[in-house]
Design an enzyme around this catalytic site. Structure first.
Site, PDB file in Angstrom:
ATOM      1  N   LYS A  87      -2.497  -3.739  -0.720  1.00  0.00           N
ATOM      2  CA  LYS A  87      -1.176  -3.532  -0.881  1.00  0.00           C
ATOM      3  C   LYS A  87      -0.513  -4.448  -2.013  1.00  0.00           C
ATOM      4  O   LYS A  87      -0.698  -5.618  -1.798  1.00  0.00           O
ATOM      5  CB  LYS A  87      -0.319  -3.471   0.318  1.00  0.00           C
ATOM      6  CG  LYS A  87       0.902  -2.701   0.312  1.00  0.00           C
ATOM      7  CD  LYS A  87       1.460  -2.731   1.620  1.00  0.00           C
ATOM      8  CE  LYS A  87       2.816  -2.054   1.764  1.00  0.00           C
ATOM      9  NZ  LYS A  87       3.455  -2.181   3.070  1.00  0.00           N
TER      10      LYS A  87
HETATM   11  O1  G3P Z   1       7.023   0.843   4.574  1.00  0.00           O
HETATM   12  C1  G3P Z   1       7.824  -0.077   4.113  1.00  0.00           C
HETATM   13  C2  G3P Z   1       8.659  -0.565   5.347  1.00  0.00           C
HETATM   14  O2  G3P Z   1       8.180  -1.579   5.935  1.00  0.00           O
HETATM   15  C3  G3P Z   1       9.938  -0.975   4.813  1.00  0.00           C
HETATM   16  O3  G3P Z   1      10.978  -0.466   5.933  1.00  0.00           O
HETATM   17  O4  G3P Z   1      12.952  -0.102   7.068  1.00  0.00           O
HETATM   18  O5  G3P Z   1      12.263  -2.426   5.979  1.00  0.00           O
HETATM   19  O6  G3P Z   1      13.124  -0.523   4.663  1.00  0.00           O
HETATM   20  P1  G3P Z   1      12.329  -0.778   5.982  1.00  0.00           P
END
Ligand code: G3P
Length: 218
Positions: A87
Site C-alpha cells: 500500500k
Molecule cells: O480505508 C481507509 C480508512 O482506513 C480510512 O478510514 O474512517 O479513517 O476515514 P477513516
C-alpha cells in the site's frame, strides 16, 4: 463485488472471515496503532497473523515517503506472503513506486486518493487497487460517492484494469451505494458489513415462525 475489512483487529477479522463473505483486509498505520501494534517487528508479525486468518489480499502500508525507502519496505512486505498488497500513498514518490512494483508484478494499493486525477495517475502507473476515501470526503461536505462514479466512468472509458477499492467506508449505505455504482471492492468496519444483514421484518418474521412452531408442539 469484493468485501475487505478495514481493521487490524484480529478478532474482528476472524469474525468477518467466519461469516464466509470476506475477501481481504486493509490496514493502515492508524489502524495498527489503534490495536497497540507498534514497531517494525510487531507490525510485520501482525501482517503474517492476518494472512493466516484470511485467504485474500492483505494491504500492508509503507511508512517511507521517499522512492528508495518505499521500494525497500515494499519488497520486504511483499516477501512476507503472496497475499500481501503493497500500500503506497498517492504522492509523486508513491506513484513512481507503484510503477516499479507493477513492473515487478507485485500487487499495489494506492491510498489517500481524493480526486479523479489522482485515480487516473494510479491506473496509468499500473496499480492493482486505487483507494478513494469516501468517508473523509463526506466529512468535508464533498460527496464521496460522486468520486467513485467518476473514477468508474474514466476507468471503463479506457478499460483500465485497476480495481476501485472504495475506502473510508463508514456505514452500511456506503456499501449499498458503492455496489449500485459498481465499485469493485469496498473496505469498511465489521459494523458496516453486518448492517447489511439486518431487517426488522426478518427478526419479527422469524419470531412468528418460531412462536407458531412451538404452538404446534403443545
Ligand atoms: O480505508 C481507509 C480508512 O482506513 C480510512 O478510514 O474512517 O479513517 O476515514 P477513516
Amino acid at each position: 463485488m469484493k468485501f475487505f475489512i478495514d481493521t487490524a483487529n484480529l478478532n474482528q477479522i476472524q469474525e468477518a472471515q467466519d461469516l464466509g463473505i470476506l475477501d481481504g483486509v486493509t490496514t493502515n498505520p492508524s489502524l495498527m496503532a489503534k490495536e497497540g501494534i507498534t514497531g517494525k517487528h510487531n507490525i510485520t508479525n501482525h501482517y503474517k497473523l492476518i494472512c493466516t486468518i484470511v485467504n485474500g489480499d492483505v494491504s500492508a502500508e509503507v511508512i517511507s515517503t521517499d522512492f528508495n525507502g518505499m521500494i525497500e519496505e515494499g519488497e520486504v512486505l511483499a516477501a512476507l506472503n503472496p497475499q500481501i498488497v503493497v500500500k503506497l500513498p498517492m504522492t509523486k514518490e508513491g506513484l513512481k513506486a507503484t510503477k516499479y512494483f507493477s513492473s515487478k508484478k507485485i500487487k499495489t494499493n494506492v491510498t489517500l486518493v481524493f480526486s479523479v486525477g489522482q485515480a487516473l495517475l494510479a491506473a496509468k502507473a499500473g496499480a492493482t487497487y486505487v483507494s478513494p476515501f469516501i468517508g473523509r470526503l463526506d466529512d468535508i461536505s464533498t460527496d464521496g460517492l460522486n468520486l467513485i462514479k467518476a473514477i468508474k466512468l474514466i476507468y471503463s472509458n479506457y478499460n483500465f484494469e485497476t480495481k476501485i477499492l472504495a475506502a473510508s467506508v463508514r456505514h452500511t449505505m456506503h456499501i449499498v451505494n458503492c455496489a449500485k455504482i459498481g465499485a469493485d471492492v469496498i473496505t469498511g468496519p465489521l459494523s458496516a458489513i453486518e448492517g447489511l444483514l439486518k431487517h426488522p421484518l426478518t427478526d419479527s418474521g422469524l419470531a412468528k415462525f418460531l412462536e407458531d412452531y412451538n404452538k404446534g408442539k403443545l
